[in-house]
Design a protein around this motif. Structure first.
Motif, PDB file in Angstrom:
ATOM      1  N   THR A  96       0.818  -1.208   0.000  1.00 58.59           N
ATOM      2  CA  THR A  96       0.000   0.000   0.000  1.00 58.59           C
ATOM      3  C   THR A  96       0.853   1.259   0.000  1.00 58.59           C
ATOM      4  O   THR A  96       0.604   2.204  -0.758  1.00 58.59           O
ATOM      5  N   THR A 190      -3.605   5.014  17.157  1.00 59.23           N
ATOM      6  CA  THR A 190      -4.143   5.593  15.923  1.00 59.23           C
ATOM      7  C   THR A 190      -4.035   7.110  15.954  1.00 59.23           C
ATOM      8  O   THR A 190      -3.649   7.742  14.953  1.00 59.23           O
ATOM      9  N   VAL A 222      -0.536   5.104   6.538  1.00 58.34           N
ATOM     10  CA  VAL A 222      -0.852   3.695   6.305  1.00 58.34           C
ATOM     11  C   VAL A 222      -1.164   2.996   7.620  1.00 58.34           C
ATOM     12  O   VAL A 222      -2.103   2.181   7.707  1.00 58.34           O
ATOM     13  N   LEU A 225      -4.629   3.795   8.530  1.00 56.47           N
ATOM     14  CA  LEU A 225      -5.554   3.066   7.671  1.00 56.47           C
ATOM     15  C   LEU A 225      -5.791   1.652   8.190  1.00 56.47           C
ATOM     16  O   LEU A 225      -6.938   1.192   8.295  1.00 56.47           O
TER      17      LEU A 225
END
Length: 319
Positions: A96, A190, A222, A225
């Protein structure tokens, strides 16, 4: 098709293994003058790290064989599932993030706050292309092989829709509690990764903060995500949110997301524990806590997933 995917996965390992073997043997291929990897004091650590990474990539070869040979169907379920979960966790963020980094570089964003020439760089640019390009091919081939393997061996456990799940099973309350705990625990790391992705240097070591560029910000994005994917997957499964949604979607989110959190969190935690006190790149306390918590969340979701599939398998046997 399986033979072709197996050959592709194995072939994609060879450049990485060859490069690492050359470094272990003392070659400076792809290591520019002035790189810290050329320092005599780094020789022992470099050999150890490269030896471990060679073993890890060689495991991809074994997995490719296990997923395509008849004997691979007779091994215990955890034997293919656990290493593939680890492989997904390590490779998917690269699959990614690296293309996003290439796109950012093509658009003119600064990769890192360092000199433009290769003198003093950690590694030559072509090394990243060879290594990460091989990882992407490995991830695609190995992922396709595992989907085919899982379809044949466990297809009944992950097909259907969320609506097909029983309203409440023996472990239903435990699943919901685990989903809530995992979601609450994943929030702090996060938020930290989101702050770092947005440009904040809070909690970063001075050296890490000084070398930030588009590559750093994209990597942090990322991580955010995959943390969100993990939370979404476990909450959908525990509370049956989106009953018409295919069951494979939340399972895939929880599978890949938890693997990324656990494996990269564990890798970075280990790197922090082995860093010297005088290393200006050594992680700070906040960095270590962030990586450790995301690792714990990943393994918590893994254990919950094992119970979920065990319950599903038991129900199918009784039926």
């Amino acid at each position: 098709m399986r033979k072709a995917l197996r050959a592709i996965a194995i072939a994609a390992c060879l450049p990485y293994i060859g490069l690492k073997a050359a470094w272990i043997a003392g070659s400076h291929l792809g290591i520019p003058e002035g790189s810290e990897l050329r320092e005599p004091g780094e020789r022992t650590a470099m050999i150890a790290v490269n030896a471990v990474s060679v073993v890890m990539d060689a495991a991809v070869v074994v997995l490719a064989l296990l997923l395509t040979r008849p004997w691979g169907r007779r091994v215990p379920a955890w034997l293919p599932a656990l290493p593939v979960w680890c492989a997904c966790g390590l490779l998917t963020p690269i699959m990614t993030g690296f293309p996003a980094q290439l796109a950012a570089g093509a658009l003119g964003f600064t990769k890192a706050a360092q000199q433009d020439d290769e003198h003093g760089a950690f590694l030559a640019d072509w090394v990243f292309g060879v290594v990460y390009g091989g990882f992407i091919v490995q991830g695609l081939a190995l992922g396709a092989l595992f989907v085919l393997y899982a379809r044949d061996r466990w297809g009944g456990l992950w097909r259907g829709r969320l609506a097909d799940l029983p309203a409440d099973g023996p472990t239903g309350p435990a699943q919901r509690l685990t989903a809530v705990v995992a979601t609450v625990l994943v929030l702090p790391p996060t938020v930290v990764h989101l702050l770092w992705a947005g440009g904040s240097a809070a909690g970063l070591s001075e050296a890490r903060a000084a070398e930030r560029g588009s590559d750093f910000y994209l990597v942090e994005a990322v991580y955010v995500l995959f943390a969100l994917a993990t939370a979404a997957g476990v909450l959908m499964l525990a509370f049956r949110a989106g009953r018409r949604v295919p069951l494979s979607l939340p399972l895939a989110l929880a599978w890949v997301g938890s693997g990324a959190l656990a494996c990269w969190g564990g890798w970075l935690t280990l790197a922090g524990l082995t860093a010297g006190k005088d290393d200006d790149r050594a992680p700070t306390g906040l960095m270590n806590v962030t990586y450790s918590v995301q690792m714990i969340v990943g393994f918590l979701v893994l254990v919950a997933g094992a119970y979920f599939f065990s319950e599903r398998a038991a129900a199918r046997r009784e039926a």
